[in-house]
Design an enzyme around this catalytic site. Structure first.
Site, PDB file in Angstrom:
ATOM      1  CB  ALA A  64      -2.507   0.658 -34.728  1.00 20.05           C
ATOM      2  N   GLY A 109      -7.077   2.039 -36.449  1.00 24.49           N
ATOM      3  CA  GLY A 109      -6.287   2.987 -37.244  1.00 24.49           C
ATOM      4  C   GLY A 109      -6.701   3.027 -38.705  1.00 24.49           C
ATOM      5  CD  GLU A 112      -7.930   6.009 -34.901  1.00 24.46           C
ATOM      6  OE1 GLU A 112      -7.034   5.149 -35.059  1.00 24.46           O
ATOM      7  OE2 GLU A 112      -8.089   6.639 -33.847  1.00 24.46           O
ATOM      8  CD  GLU A 132      -8.951   1.601 -31.843  1.00 29.97           C
ATOM      9  OE1 GLU A 132     -10.166   1.309 -31.884  1.00 29.97           O
ATOM     10  OE2 GLU A 132      -8.348   2.145 -32.779  1.00 29.97           O
TER      11      GLU A 132
HETATM   12  N1  COA Z   1      -2.097  -5.801 -36.025  1.00 26.15           N
HETATM   13  C1  COA Z   1      -1.163  -6.734 -36.256  1.00 26.15           C
HETATM   14  N2  COA Z   1      -1.380  -7.819 -37.018  1.00 26.15           N
HETATM   15  C2  COA Z   1      -2.585  -7.925 -37.583  1.00 26.15           C
HETATM   16  C3  COA Z   1      -3.603  -6.975 -37.390  1.00 26.15           C
HETATM   17  C4  COA Z   1      -3.312  -5.861 -36.570  1.00 26.15           C
HETATM   18  N3  COA Z   1      -4.189  -4.896 -36.357  1.00 26.15           N
HETATM   19  N4  COA Z   1      -4.701  -7.366 -38.078  1.00 26.15           N
HETATM   20  C5  COA Z   1      -4.377  -8.518 -38.688  1.00 26.15           C
HETATM   21  N5  COA Z   1      -3.109  -8.857 -38.391  1.00 26.15           N
HETATM   22  C6  COA Z   1      -2.347 -10.026 -38.843  1.00 26.15           C
HETATM   23  C7  COA Z   1      -2.725 -11.284 -38.064  1.00 26.15           C
HETATM   24  O1  COA Z   1      -2.011 -11.340 -36.854  1.00 26.15           O
HETATM   25  C8  COA Z   1      -2.300 -12.342 -39.053  1.00 26.15           C
HETATM   26  O2  COA Z   1      -0.895 -12.464 -39.009  1.00 26.15           O
HETATM   27  P1  COA Z   1      -0.223 -13.943 -38.993  1.00 26.15           P
HETATM   28  O3  COA Z   1      -0.679 -14.569 -40.272  1.00 26.15           O
HETATM   29  O4  COA Z   1       1.241 -13.665 -38.944  1.00 26.15           O
HETATM   30  O5  COA Z   1      -0.771 -14.633 -37.792  1.00 26.15           O
HETATM   31  C9  COA Z   1      -2.650 -11.721 -40.398  1.00 26.15           C
HETATM   32  O6  COA Z   1      -2.707 -10.326 -40.180  1.00 26.15           O
HETATM   33  C10 COA Z   1      -3.991 -12.165 -40.950  1.00 26.15           C
HETATM   34  O7  COA Z   1      -4.976 -11.909 -39.963  1.00 26.15           O
HETATM   35  P2  COA Z   1      -5.936 -13.028 -39.333  1.00 26.15           P
HETATM   36  O8  COA Z   1      -6.305 -12.599 -37.952  1.00 26.15           O
HETATM   37  O9  COA Z   1      -5.305 -14.375 -39.485  1.00 26.15           O
HETATM   38  O10 COA Z   1      -7.170 -12.917 -40.327  1.00 26.15           O
HETATM   39  P3  COA Z   1      -8.698 -13.240 -39.985  1.00 26.15           P
HETATM   40  O11 COA Z   1      -9.436 -13.186 -41.272  1.00 26.15           O
HETATM   41  O12 COA Z   1      -8.815 -14.452 -39.153  1.00 26.15           O
HETATM   42  O13 COA Z   1      -9.190 -12.007 -39.067  1.00 26.15           O
HETATM   43  C11 COA Z   1      -9.417  -9.696 -38.463  1.00 26.15           C
HETATM   44  C12 COA Z   1      -9.205 -10.711 -39.603  1.00 26.15           C
HETATM   45  C13 COA Z   1      -9.267  -8.302 -39.067  1.00 26.15           C
HETATM   46  C14 COA Z   1     -10.827  -9.877 -37.890  1.00 26.15           C
HETATM   47  C15 COA Z   1      -8.372  -9.936 -37.375  1.00 26.15           C
HETATM   48  O14 COA Z   1      -7.087  -9.996 -37.981  1.00 26.15           O
HETATM   49  C16 COA Z   1      -8.343  -8.870 -36.330  1.00 26.15           C
HETATM   50  O15 COA Z   1      -9.189  -8.855 -35.445  1.00 26.15           O
HETATM   51  N6  COA Z   1      -7.329  -7.949 -36.396  1.00 26.15           N
HETATM   52  C17 COA Z   1      -7.188  -6.923 -35.439  1.00 26.15           C
HETATM   53  C18 COA Z   1      -8.170  -5.817 -35.681  1.00 26.15           C
HETATM   54  C19 COA Z   1      -8.038  -4.730 -34.630  1.00 26.15           C
HETATM   55  O16 COA Z   1      -8.301  -4.934 -33.464  1.00 26.15           O
HETATM   56  N7  COA Z   1      -7.624  -3.544 -35.092  1.00 26.15           N
HETATM   57  C20 COA Z   1      -7.493  -2.396 -34.260  1.00 26.15           C
HETATM   58  C21 COA Z   1      -6.166  -2.304 -33.656  1.00 26.15           C
HETATM   59  S1  COA Z   1      -6.050  -0.863 -32.642  1.00 26.15           S
END
Ligand code: COA
Length: 258
Positions: A64, A109, A112, A132
């Protein structure tokens, strides 16, 4: 729709792609609404199989949208969870089989969404998990309910309480995904399986899905009664006569979906 693409194939296989690549296909309320809307529209003239995937090579759906959730009030959060529940229910209650082609991150999400599909195929670079609690929240789009049903409560609780991500192969070992394929091949593998399913009697497949779903909702005796009714119903279809007749006559069946 801005973030969801629907591609209907002539072979009866429809691919629904979540496409918000700059945010790793993460789910804001509009994306979730569009997924629900696309699935509702598909119900009007159902394909034989629906594949769900994420655009690009990096992510299925990275969860999400955390930036949007960070601004939500409890009421808005409830509404978001309900939106997610509605969209995922349309998947697991879809009359036709659904396959998640997990081509990269499937977190929160995203996992999910994949859990609401009947079958999950993961590329070997995929990472699956529920981060989460690392954010101070919990899986609110069905994860606390569907994950224990799929992998058992022990593994589910370990994943949900720790937030640890599983590599595709680990996910396969706990039955979170059915199989692992080389990087870049998840959609192809899903299409291949969808093709096999689409070649079968479509009414039979739909009723088989309904019966298998029933096993999650009711006790064994009620489930077996339901199965017997579905089994009997199929004997009233042209497809059953065609399928069994073709076997007896040593030819290939030509199913019409009737
Ligand atoms: N919500 C909002 N934005 C997200 C996102 C999420 N769940 N997952 C990735 N993004 C965005 C990042 O903020 C980034 O945006 P920006 O370029 O404007 O800063 C873009 O997507 C690319 O992600 P980035 O974090 O730079 O890539 P990465 O390869 O370094 O890391 C992840 C990838 C998936 C490990 C990392 O993005 C992450 O931990 N995301 C959240 C995962 C999460 O906790 N999901 C559950 C949510 S309930």
């Amino acid at each position: 729709m801005d973030f969801v693409k629907v591609e209907r194939g002539d072979d009866g296989v429809t691919v629904l792609t979540v496409d918000r690549q700059d945010k790793l296909n993460s789910l804001n309320p509009q994306v979730v609404e569009e997924i629900g809307q696309a699935l509702l529209e598909l119900q009007e003239e159902p394909p034989r199989v629906i594949i769900v995937t994420g655009a690009g090579e990096r992510a299925f759906v990275a969860g999400a949208d955390i930036a949007v959730m960070n601004e939500m009030s409890p009421i808005e959060a409830k509404r978001f969870a309900e939106l997610g529940h509605a969209a995922t229910a349309l998947l697991d209650r879809s009359p036709v089989p659904t396959i998640a082609a997990i081509n990269g991150f499937a977190l929160g999400g995203g996992c999910e969404l994949a859990l609401a599909c009947d079958i999950r195929i993961a590329a070997e670079n995929a990472l699956l998990g529920f981060p989460e609690v690392t954010l101070g929240i919990l899986p609110g789009l069905g994860g606390t309910q569907r994950l224990p049903r799929l992998v058992g409560p022990g593994i589910a609780k370990e994943m949900i309480f720790s937030g640890r991500r599983l590599k595709a192969e680990e996910a396969r070992m706990v039955n979170l995904v059915n199989r692992v394929v080389p990087e870049g091949e998840a959609l192809n593998a899903a299409r291949e399986l969808a093709g096999e399913i689409a070649a079968n009697g479509p009414v039979a497949v739909r009723h088989a899905k309904a019966a298998a779903n029933k096993s999650q909702d009711v006790d064994l005796v009620s489930g077996l009664e339901y199965e017997a009714d579905q089994f009997a119903l199929l004997f009233a279809t042209e497809d059953a006569r065609e399928g069994m007749g073709a076997f007896v006559e040593k030819r290939k069946a030509d199913f019409k979906g009737r």
